[in-house]
Design a protein around this motif. Structure first.
Motif, PDB file in Angstrom:
ATOM      1  N   GLU A 130      -3.229   7.198 -55.215  1.00  0.00           N
ATOM      2  CA  GLU A 130      -3.058   6.778 -54.207  1.00  0.00           C
ATOM      3  C   GLU A 130      -3.879   5.581 -54.379  1.00  0.00           C
ATOM      4  O   GLU A 130      -2.951   4.003 -53.138  1.00  0.00           O
ATOM      5  CB  GLU A 130      -2.900   7.889 -53.515  1.00  0.00           C
ATOM      6  N   TRP A 131      -5.481   4.615 -54.378  1.00  0.00           N
ATOM      7  CA  TRP A 131      -5.056   3.584 -53.712  1.00  0.00           C
ATOM      8  C   TRP A 131      -4.825   2.495 -54.417  1.00  0.00           C
ATOM      9  O   TRP A 131      -4.887   1.946 -53.738  1.00  0.00           O
ATOM     10  CB  TRP A 131      -7.000   3.927 -54.258  1.00  0.00           C
ATOM     11  N   SER A 132      -4.021   2.477 -55.499  1.00  0.00           N
ATOM     12  CA  SER A 132      -3.617   2.055 -56.356  1.00  0.00           C
ATOM     13  C   SER A 132      -2.251   1.435 -55.790  1.00  0.00           C
ATOM     14  O   SER A 132      -2.453  -0.592 -55.252  1.00  0.00           O
ATOM     15  CB  SER A 132      -3.099   1.845 -57.131  1.00  0.00           C
ATOM     16  N   ALA A 133      -1.797   3.021 -54.995  1.00  0.00           N
ATOM     17  CA  ALA A 133      -0.137   2.177 -54.067  1.00  0.00           C
ATOM     18  C   ALA A 133      -0.346   1.486 -53.139  1.00  0.00           C
ATOM     19  O   ALA A 133       0.205   0.657 -52.915  1.00  0.00           O
ATOM     20  CB  ALA A 133       0.418   3.503 -54.213  1.00  0.00           C
ATOM     21  N   ILE A 134      -1.321   2.044 -52.308  1.00  0.00           N
ATOM     22  CA  ILE A 134      -1.765   0.730 -51.310  1.00  0.00           C
ATOM     23  C   ILE A 134      -1.903  -0.377 -51.551  1.00  0.00           C
ATOM     24  O   ILE A 134      -1.354  -0.771 -50.302  1.00  0.00           O
ATOM     25  CB  ILE A 134      -3.102   1.675 -50.331  1.00  0.00           C
ATOM     26  N   ASN A 135      -2.472  -0.607 -52.249  1.00  0.00           N
ATOM     27  CA  ASN A 135      -2.435  -1.658 -52.420  1.00  0.00           C
ATOM     28  C   ASN A 135      -2.020  -2.623 -53.630  1.00  0.00           C
ATOM     29  O   ASN A 135      -1.922  -3.417 -54.314  1.00  0.00           O
ATOM     30  CB  ASN A 135      -4.227  -1.528 -53.186  1.00  0.00           C
ATOM     31  N   GLY A 136      -1.006  -2.588 -53.125  1.00  0.00           N
ATOM     32  CA  GLY A 136       0.501  -2.458 -54.223  1.00  0.00           C
ATOM     33  C   GLY A 136       0.492  -2.526 -56.040  1.00  0.00           C
ATOM     34  O   GLY A 136       1.348  -3.323 -56.356  1.00  0.00           O
ATOM     35  N   HIS A 137      -0.461  -1.993 -56.238  1.00  0.00           N
ATOM     36  CA  HIS A 137      -0.728  -1.640 -57.461  1.00  0.00           C
ATOM     37  C   HIS A 137      -1.155  -2.838 -58.191  1.00  0.00           C
ATOM     38  O   HIS A 137      -0.890  -3.715 -59.299  1.00  0.00           O
ATOM     39  CB  HIS A 137       0.498  -0.806 -58.028  1.00  0.00           C
TER      40      HIS A 137
ATOM     41  N   GLU B  70     -14.871   3.734 -48.270  1.00  0.00           N
ATOM     42  CA  GLU B  70     -14.014   4.537 -48.025  1.00  0.00           C
ATOM     43  C   GLU B  70     -13.712   5.416 -47.862  1.00  0.00           C
ATOM     44  O   GLU B  70     -14.127   6.268 -47.415  1.00  0.00           O
ATOM     45  CB  GLU B  70     -12.982   3.506 -47.684  1.00  0.00           C
TER      46      GLU B  70
END
Length: 392
Positions: free
Chosen positions: A125-132, A149
């Protein structure tokens, strides 16, 4: 009689047989050979009392829907969306690669499930939020911000999930180690190393005799005989929950338990004290189990899983009116009890399954510096001094 109304709706045709009218969708040419459309009878769900016009209107709606599907099939195929786990260098890709690695597969299932895989979704999820982003571009400050966070105080309660933060970072650290072996261009240093983490509070809870008696009594009242037995097993032989949940009758030889610990792979044989031997004899006489049957079963006689045991144990402790007691605390309690009884570190390790190399860690982590231990030490010192004095 055939009435074509192609000018109104392509491929919709009406055919009459006597006084009856039938509605069909009849695709032709490439609609059939290239795009796979097939003949269909329309308005089949019309009531017997429906008029010709009502049935025609129903057929028109159905034919238009089929033509919309045909139009969709005729559109040029869009470029396929590549799943992120197939894009080399992303965290989802690294997680998928790690889960296929022989070293990872050799871990105990419970270790992977509870230590690592519990945190994979949060990392994705963190990766997706930051555009992988590519893991090769991750820096320590970026990961530090991610950690902060996670452990930020809850605005309502002020509670900080410090354990969650440590576990997520430990999992990310493990993944980046695999990335070093899988990817060219990975930095020499692990970006998840060297973070400033909140100070960990050492858990030192030890069960009291009264707490054990209360939980076992409540377990029997609830019909959870195995929960009461599990408390004694944890207290007397100091094994982890996963090993006790999977314990089979064939691992009991009438005097001791033979276990291969899931976490370490260590093979140990632990003799049982008299009270535990009596409980095992009572269990065997009452249930008459087979060699492969589980020692611990629920109220319906079904083996526990790690999760169902956790739920039953927690519910029992809650209904006993106790709080902040974990089953794993019994492992610590066993070590403390053995130390108080005067056992040496090697003897404690032989029972609990720790290695001799970890003896210092056992004492540091599990054994409280309390008055009982101190008193036992002073007693032994006095006995030693008395013996020396008598020899002079």
């Amino acid at each position: 009689m055939r009435i074509s109304i192609e000018e109104r709706v392509p491929y919709l045709e009406v055919r009459r047989r006597g006084r009856k009218a039938y509605f069909y969708y009849l695709p032709k040419g490439s609609a059939v050979t290239v795009f796979g459309m097939t003949k269909a009878t329309l308005a089949t769900k019309a009531p017997e009392t429906a008029t010709f016009r009502e049935r025609l209107e129903m057929a028109v709606v159905e034919a238009k829907a089929l033509n919309a599907e045909l139009a969709r099939r005729r559109r040029p195929a869009a470029a396929p969306i590549v799943p992120t786990y197939k894009i080399e260098g992303t965290l989802p890709w690294l997680i998928a690669e790690t889960q296929k690695h022989p070293n990872y597969l050799q871990n105990a299932v419970s270790t992977n499930k509870r230590t690592y895989e519990a945190w994979f979704p949060l990392l994705k999820e963190w990766s997706a939020i930051n555009g992988h982003p590519d893991v090769r571009s991750l820096t320590t400050p970026v990961i530090q911000n991610f950690y902060e966070e996670i452990v930020a105080p809850d605005p309502d309660t002020g509670h900080r999930t410090l354990a969650k933060g440590r576990n997520v970072i430990a999992t990310l650290k493990m993944l980046l180690r695999y990335g070093k072996a899988k990817l060219t261009g990975m930095p020499d240093t692990n970006a998840a190393e060297g973070l400033i983490l909140a100070r960990k509070t050492k858990r030192s809870t030890v069960w009291t005799v009264d707490q054990m008696a209360l939980v076992k009594r409540k377990a029997r009242e609830l019909g959870r005989i195995s929960i009461a037995l599990a408390v004694d097993l944890g207290h007397d032989i100091g094994q982890r929950r996963a090993d006790l949940v999977d314990l089979r009758i064939r691992q009991w030889n009438g005097r001791s338990f033979e276990l291969r610990q899931k976490k370490t792979g260590e093979l140990i044989e632990v003799p049982a004290i008299e009270s535990l031997r009596l409980q095992m004899e009572e269990l065997i006489q009452g249930r008459n189990p087979g060699p492969d049957d589980h020692v611990l079963v629920d109220e319906n006689g079904k083996p526990y899983t790690g999760d169902t045991f956790y739920d039953a144990f927690k519910d029992t402790v809650d209904k006993a009116g106790l709080t902040d007691l974990w089953f794993h605390d019994l492992r610590r309690t066993c070590v403390v009890r053995l130390a108080r009884a005067g056992l040496t570190i090697p003897q404690i390790c032989a029972i609990t399954g720790h290695t001799l190399k970890s003896a210092t860690t056992i004492v540091e982590t599990y054994l409280p510096r309390d008055a009982t231990v101190a008193a036992e030490g002073i007693k032994k010192l006095e006995e030693y001094e008395s013996k020396i004095a008598s020899e002079r």
